[in-house]
Write an enzyme that holds these catalytic residues in place. Sequence first.
Site, mmCIF file in Angstrom:
data_model
loop_
_atom_site.group_PDB
_atom_site.id
_atom_site.type_symbol
_atom_site.label_atom_id
_atom_site.label_comp_id
_atom_site.label_asym_id
_atom_site.label_seq_id
_atom_site.Cartn_x
_atom_site.Cartn_y
_atom_site.Cartn_z
ATOM 1 C CB ILE A 12 -0.954 0.012 1.210
ATOM 2 C CG1 ILE A 12 -1.869 -1.218 1.173
ATOM 3 C CG2 ILE A 12 -1.781 1.304 1.228
ATOM 4 C CD1 ILE A 12 -2.682 -1.357 -0.093
ATOM 5 C CG ASP A 31 10.245 -0.358 4.420
ATOM 6 O OD1 ASP A 31 9.041 -0.494 4.090
ATOM 7 O OD2 ASP A 31 10.898 -1.267 4.971
ATOM 8 N NE ARG A 151 -14.098 1.730 1.295
ATOM 9 C CZ ARG A 151 -15.224 2.430 1.220
ATOM 10 N NH1 ARG A 151 -15.351 3.341 0.292
ATOM 11 N NH2 ARG A 151 -16.201 2.206 2.055
ATOM 12 C CE LYS A 203 -9.177 -2.052 4.713
ATOM 13 N NZ LYS A 203 -9.191 -2.217 3.260
ATOM 14 N NE ARG A 210 -13.941 -8.609 -0.087
ATOM 15 C CZ ARG A 210 -12.701 -8.288 -0.451
ATOM 16 N NH1 ARG A 210 -12.069 -7.296 0.154
ATOM 17 N NH2 ARG A 210 -12.097 -8.958 -1.400
ATOM 18 C CG HIS A 241 -32.955 -13.855 -5.413
ATOM 19 N ND1 HIS A 241 -32.965 -12.581 -4.890
ATOM 20 C CD2 HIS A 241 -34.146 -14.407 -5.059
ATOM 21 C CE1 HIS A 241 -34.097 -12.369 -4.240
ATOM 22 N NE2 HIS A 241 -34.833 -13.465 -4.317
ATOM 23 C CB CYS A 257 -7.845 -7.063 3.918
ATOM 24 S SG CYS A 257 -6.939 -5.555 3.514
#
Length: 424
Positions: A12, A31, A151, A203, A210, A241, A257
């Site tokens: 990310i 980093d 996201r 979030k 899910r 449906h 995630c």
Amino acid sequence: MEKLCVIGLGYIGLPTSIMFAKHGFQVHGVDVNQQVIEKLTNKELHIEEPGLQEALEEVVDAGKLTFAKTPVESDVFIVAVPSPITEEKTANLDYVRAGTEAIVPFVKKGDLVILESTVPPRTVEDVMMPILEKTGLNLNEELYIAHSPERVIPGKIFQELEENDRIVGGINEKSSELTKQLYKSFVKGDIHLTDATTAEMVKVIENTYRDVNIAFANELAKISDKIGVNAWEAIKLANYHPRVNIHQPGPGVGGHCIAVDPWFLAELQPDLANMITLARNTNDGMPAYTVERIQQIIEEHNLVQPTVALLGLSFKGNVDDMRESPSLTIMEHLNRKNIDYKVFDPHIKDVRVPHQVLQLDEVIQDADIAVILTDHKVFQTYDPNEVKQFMKESIIFDTKNCIDEAAWRDAGFNYIRLGDAKNR
């Protein structure tokens, strides 16, 4: 706000740094891994993502993106570090704490600090803000703080950074507005404002939804294995449906995630998170169930000391990300059952993975069963007639429903699919 400092240069942080650099900001990426810094400075990637190499070269050559192990004075600080879970299934916020501590000496009056990492609700208020008080600034008037979670999905990160709606939650109205204006530099979707804790909640809700949906699909697959139904066909028909959208089953749930975030809710209120915990345990149990099915196949075909070819290490198709990948857990279960295996992934070359081979023919050579664990597109291009020439037995176990059943059957394979008792 023209100078940005991004803490964390992973899946990310790096694309986010590049995106801001492409839109006119001077960005400094930080980093703790010196090897990552050296590679990126030389315009070499440590992660795989479509379009990332070209974008990296563009902004580095333009002088818009620099890298180091330490932050620099900036107008905006974005913390985009990992937030893994512990063995006790609680959030490990050490990286968030360390990232926030790292910027304290460089933060000045009027700056904006944004947390992008996915975290349990109240992390901004209970973890970040006490650390940022060390700046000596008034956090309600002199320093602006917000949470704006990513996201995006690996494989489409740049596209989704631009197109997806974004949630922004500030500690006050001005923090939210400043963050919104910053992301409007490249976000084409709507930007929805709320408070920091609600943004954190949103979030983890998204990924927990899910996870619960996938757990339902996995239960359907296990039931279908018992009663003679093809779960994939049943789910497809049910989804016609207009108000039904069932996800797909599989050998487990991985990634940074879905396999992690539901535990953030469960740890806050364990007595209330019954459905969340059940779904998480259901999905965590799929690697063991997959190995049980492999053992059943071995017994049904009277295989003696068989070799299993595992196809796929990454947690999803067409990426090199194997964080929380169910394939790793499947290998652990195979080890416990003393089942010999080899593993191949065209996207991953990691010396830490036992029994990994670098070519397809190496993994299928003299194998009795080929098991597809990741739906890489390249697996769909394999010629079953050629694969058959290498294997000892012609058995393929498709846990992702991703190859052409008819073509493999025509080539003489015994095709078996997870959650499909019809084809036994």
